[in-house]
Design a protein around this motif. Structure first.
Motif, PDB file in Angstrom:
ATOM      1  N   ARG A 190       0.836  -1.205   0.000  1.00  0.00           N
ATOM      2  CA  ARG A 190       0.000   0.000   0.000  1.00  0.00           C
ATOM      3  C   ARG A 190       0.867   1.249   0.000  1.00  0.00           C
ATOM      4  NH1 ARG A 190      -2.907  -3.199   3.741  1.00  0.00           N
ATOM      5  NH2 ARG A 190      -2.244  -1.975   5.538  1.00  0.00           N
ATOM      6  N   LEU A 191       1.970   1.176   0.742  1.00  0.00           N
ATOM      7  CA  LEU A 191       2.886   2.325   0.774  1.00  0.00           C
ATOM      8  C   LEU A 191       3.423   2.585  -0.637  1.00  0.00           C
ATOM      9  CD1 LEU A 191       4.493   4.418   2.374  1.00  0.00           C
ATOM     10  CD2 LEU A 191       6.255   2.699   2.733  1.00  0.00           C
ATOM     11  N   GLN A 192       3.837   1.515  -1.299  1.00  0.00           N
ATOM     12  CA  GLN A 192       4.367   1.681  -2.670  1.00  0.00           C
ATOM     13  C   GLN A 192       3.320   2.268  -3.603  1.00  0.00           C
ATOM     14  OE1 GLN A 192       5.914  -2.002  -4.134  1.00  0.00           O
ATOM     15  NE2 GLN A 192       7.510  -2.129  -2.596  1.00  0.00           N
ATOM     16  N   ILE A 193       2.088   1.783  -3.470  1.00  0.00           N
ATOM     17  CA  ILE A 193       1.024   2.271  -4.367  1.00  0.00           C
ATOM     18  C   ILE A 193       0.744   3.749  -4.086  1.00  0.00           C
ATOM     19  CG2 ILE A 193      -1.412   2.009  -4.987  1.00  0.00           C
ATOM     20  CD1 ILE A 193      -1.061  -1.008  -4.350  1.00  0.00           C
ATOM     21  N   LEU A 194       0.707   4.099  -2.784  1.00  0.00           N
ATOM     22  CA  LEU A 194       0.479   5.518  -2.439  1.00  0.00           C
ATOM     23  C   LEU A 194       1.619   6.373  -2.981  1.00  0.00           C
ATOM     24  CD1 LEU A 194      -0.859   5.106   1.206  1.00  0.00           C
ATOM     25  CD2 LEU A 194      -2.114   6.102  -0.704  1.00  0.00           C
ATOM     26  N   GLN A 195       2.842   5.849  -2.873  1.00  0.00           N
ATOM     27  CA  GLN A 195       3.994   6.607  -3.398  1.00  0.00           C
ATOM     28  C   GLN A 195       3.853   6.825  -4.900  1.00  0.00           C
ATOM     29  OE1 GLN A 195       7.063   4.062  -1.950  1.00  0.00           O
ATOM     30  NE2 GLN A 195       7.577   5.378  -0.214  1.00  0.00           N
ATOM     31  N   ILE A 196       3.447   5.758  -5.587  1.00  0.00           N
ATOM     32  CA  ILE A 196       3.303   5.861  -7.047  1.00  0.00           C
ATOM     33  C   ILE A 196       2.287   6.940  -7.408  1.00  0.00           C
ATOM     34  CG2 ILE A 196       2.314   4.651  -9.050  1.00  0.00           C
ATOM     35  CD1 ILE A 196       3.678   2.091  -7.904  1.00  0.00           C
ATOM     36  N   HIS A 197       1.151   6.919  -6.702  1.00  0.00           N
ATOM     37  CA  HIS A 197       0.091   7.847  -7.097  1.00  0.00           C
ATOM     38  C   HIS A 197       0.276   9.266  -6.548  1.00  0.00           C
ATOM     39  CE1 HIS A 197      -2.191   4.964  -9.356  1.00  0.00           C
ATOM     40  NE2 HIS A 197      -1.979   4.076  -8.406  1.00  0.00           N
ATOM     41  N   THR A 198       1.260   9.463  -5.646  1.00  0.00           N
ATOM     42  CA  THR A 198       1.493  10.832  -5.157  1.00  0.00           C
ATOM     43  C   THR A 198       2.828  11.368  -5.661  1.00  0.00           C
ATOM     44  OG1 THR A 198       2.441   9.914  -3.135  1.00  0.00           O
ATOM     45  CG2 THR A 198       0.149  10.599  -3.020  1.00  0.00           C
ATOM     46  N   ASN A 199       3.499  10.541  -6.447  1.00  0.00           N
ATOM     47  CA  ASN A 199       4.845  10.894  -6.877  1.00  0.00           C
ATOM     48  C   ASN A 199       4.904  12.238  -7.609  1.00  0.00           C
ATOM     49  OD1 ASN A 199       7.464  10.500  -7.101  1.00  0.00           O
ATOM     50  ND2 ASN A 199       7.384   9.123  -8.864  1.00  0.00           N
ATOM     51  N   LYS A 200       3.975  12.399  -8.528  1.00  0.00           N
ATOM     52  CA  LYS A 200       3.988  13.595  -9.362  1.00  0.00           C
ATOM     53  C   LYS A 200       3.759  14.845  -8.508  1.00  0.00           C
ATOM     54  CE  LYS A 200       3.753  14.368 -13.964  1.00  0.00           C
ATOM     55  NZ  LYS A 200       3.614  13.465 -15.066  1.00  0.00           N
ATOM     56  N   MET A 201       2.774  14.777  -7.622  1.00  0.00           N
ATOM     57  CA  MET A 201       2.496  15.973  -6.818  1.00  0.00           C
ATOM     58  C   MET A 201       3.641  16.263  -5.848  1.00  0.00           C
ATOM     59  SD  MET A 201      -0.827  14.674  -4.706  1.00  0.00           S
ATOM     60  CE  MET A 201      -1.614  13.488  -5.765  1.00  0.00           C
ATOM     61  N   LYS A 202       4.334  15.177  -5.460  1.00  0.00           N
ATOM     62  CA  LYS A 202       5.480  15.395  -4.569  1.00  0.00           C
ATOM     63  C   LYS A 202       6.586  16.136  -5.334  1.00  0.00           C
ATOM     64  CE  LYS A 202       8.582  12.966  -1.520  1.00  0.00           C
ATOM     65  NZ  LYS A 202       9.255  11.690  -1.371  1.00  0.00           N
ATOM     66  N   GLU A 203       6.848  15.653  -6.543  1.00  0.00           N
ATOM     67  CA  GLU A 203       7.885  16.296  -7.373  1.00  0.00           C
ATOM     68  C   GLU A 203       7.578  17.761  -7.603  1.00  0.00           C
ATOM     69  OE1 GLU A 203       8.209  14.286 -11.096  1.00  0.00           O
ATOM     70  OE2 GLU A 203       9.214  12.565 -10.174  1.00  0.00           O
TER      71      GLU A 203
END
Ligand code: ATP
Length: 544
Positions: free
Chosen positions: A292-305
């Motif tokens: 779940r952590l990996q999936i959340l990271q994937i889907h928030t990656n762009k906004m984090k960048e």
């Protein structure tokens, strides 16, 4: 017309210069294979044949030493076949020629993959590395080796694979990304209902059409169909037959991988799952915390960048709080959180107001609100469970403790994880296969269940006794709502009382004769009035 199975698996070539003894040259086997395959694709080579060619401005001659056809390591006596995309070249050159072959091993692996390495996270797939490793080993490992190696091993590539599991766990995503990774055409993805037609014979034709492209270009990663193929009506039998013919029949396809996806493996026709058909079956279940952590990271990656994530965001905590969420649901949570953040920037009174892009920040609060909004479709209903244990587990004496300990022993042997998200019938199918599953049934009418023969389905039956005075005393001591001196008398009166009724009685008694004393009693400032307690007790009808 070349005969069937005429493609060369292995071509061993002796290399020499046209002008002998003129110079020394180092040749990269991988590059030369590529060149020769390009230049001589679909041309027939026979052992002993000599062919001249130019490579980087120098003229060479190769002599065919060995020409082995796919499927037959020492083929026909003729040792002849056609160069295909899968033909593996081995180059040989004696020292006297002045040619040095390098990189022969590099050329030994086939070029089915577009990239040198896989990074699931960068492919946008989270939490499925174990499943991917499984898929790779079963369906692709053999394909990485050149045909002559697999020929020697005497194995055939896996032609079909089934991904099954709850909705939204990334089955389609995985199939699509596998397709992207492979050299070949993009995968064709088809939903079950798309091939169904009300016209007689039309559905079968649709299935045939599906495969037509793949038949034309054998290097495709193939198709994927979805949904159940058996509905009990018999109408779908012909579709299954058509599929089977295409997978393994006379018209078997060589280099096509069929990936089936379903939420209901139990409904699939057994014939589809036999070796040689959809033989590799991989369960894609709900992600664990790390997934779940990996999936959340994937889907928030762009906004984090792009610095749209507030610094208080703690994805680890969100992963811990999203038990039973599927990948699609986690994506939904991210979307919902973003919608809160965007909404903050808008005013319903004036939607034309310019938006300050810089100040868009998705906060932890947005995520927590989103968690209220997106409810996972599968898994245990924790709310209901919590409601059953509002008071925690209260010590009710030795007899109850014994049952509790026995039951916990059984619980420890079972892990619920693998069952979450499965339909009732899938769970039943798992029991048949010998997986562990614990069903706990509760009843106050054991005699009735006995008469129906249901009790026999349970391996153990525990009788949970109603409370005796000494048990009730223990409970009352823990609840701390009676004055110490009153506990004995209250417990005496509560002999033979089921614990649920005991709690209801206490709930009534703490309200006090005039109501409203509950807070004072629960906070320990006051105690239950005994005469009111006995009044309440008089209102309760005992079962025995
Ligand atoms: N493991 C995952 N990692 C990242 N994203 C995921 C994952 N699983 C699901 N998603 C997100 O959810 C979307 C839907 O998932 P997908 O369509 O692959 O699910 P599915 O298992 O095929 O579901 P269904 O059986 O309902 O068709 C994906 O496009 C992706 O955005």
């Amino acid at each position: 017309m070349p005969p069937e199975n005429f493609n060369l698996a292995l071509l061993t070539l002796d290399l020499e210069f046209v002008k002998k003894g003129t110079k020394n040259e180092q040749i990269d086997a991988a590059l030369l294979s590529h060149q020769l395959r390009k230049r001589f694709l679909n041309q027939v080579m026979t052992a002993g044949q000599r062919v001249s060619f130019e490579y980087h401005g120098t003229n060479y001659i190769f002599t065919v030493n060995q020409a082995a056809v796919e499927g037959e390591e020492k083929s026909n006596n003729l040792e002849r076949g056609m160069i295909s995309n899968d033909t593996y070249f081995v180059f040989e050159a004696s020292n006297a020629t002045g040619i040095k072959i390098v990189n022969q091993r590099e050329a030994a692996s086939s070029n089915i993959f577009r990239h040198k390495e896989f990074n699931l996270q960068s492919l946008g797939i989270g939490g499925l590395s174990a499943e991917f490793a499984d898929i790779f080993r079963r369906a692709f490992a053999s394909r990485v080796f050149p045909a002559h190696v697999t020929n020697k091993l005497g194995i055939k590539h896996v032609k079909g694979m089934l991904l099954y599991g709850p909705p939204g766990t990334g089955k389609t995503l995985m199939a699509r990304q596998i397709g992207q990774m492979l050299n070949g055409k993009d995968p064709k993805i088809v939903n079950g209902p798309e091939v169904l037609s009300k016209f007689v014979g039309e559905t079968e034709k649709n299935v045939r059409d599906l495969f037509a492209d793949a038949e034309n270009d054998q290097r495709n990663l193939g198709e994927k169909s979805r949904g159940s193929t058996r509905d009990g009506t018999g109408v779908h039998d012909s579709i299954v037959n058509q599929l089977l013919t295409k997978i393994d029949g006379v018209e078997a396809l060589n280099n096509v991988l069929l990936i089936g996806m379903t939420n209901r493996k139990d409904l699939l026709d057994e014939a589809l799952l036999r070796p040689g058909r959809l033989e590799v079956q991989v369960e894609i279940s709900l992600p664990d915390e790390n997934g779940r952590l990996q999936i959340l990271q994937i889907h928030t990656n762009k906004m984090k960048e792009n610095s749209f994530l507030a610094p208080d965001i703690n994805l680890q905590e969100l992963a811990a709080r999203t038990k039973n969420f599927s990948g699609a649901e986690l994506e939904g949570v991210v979307k919902s959180a973003v919608s809160y953040a965007l909404n903050r920037q808008l005013s319903l009174d004036d939607l034309t107001k310019t938006v300050d892009e810089e100040s868009i920040k998705v906060t932890m609060d947005d995520f927590l609100h989103a968690l209220q909004e997106i409810i996972p479709a599968f898994g245990a209903s924790t709310d209901n469970l919590e409601r059953c244990r509002l008071n925690g587990v209260v010590d009710c004496g030795e007899r109850h403790k014994h049952i509790y300990q026995r039951a916990m022993l059984l619980v420890e042997q079972i892990s619920a994880e693998t069952m979450i998200g499965l339909s009732e019938s899938s769970k039943c199918a798992q029991i048949v296969k010998g997986k562990n599953m614990l069903v706990i049934g509760t009843t106050s009418e054991v005699d009735f269940l006995e008469s129906l023969g249901i009790c026999g389905a349970f391996a153990v039956t525990y009788h949970v006794p109603i409370l005796r005075s000494e048990d009730a005393k223990k409970v009352l001591e823990q609840l701390k709502v009676f004055a110490e001196d009153d506990i004995e008398a209250a417990a005496e009166a509560l002999n033979d009382m089921p614990i649920k009724k005991l709690y209801m009685l206490i709930e009534m008694a703490v309200q006090g004769p005039h109501g409203g004393s509950a807070e004072a009693i629960y906070s320990g400032k006051e105690k239950i009035n005994m005469s009111h307690f006995f009044d309440c007790l008089g209102d309760i009808v005992r079962p025995y």
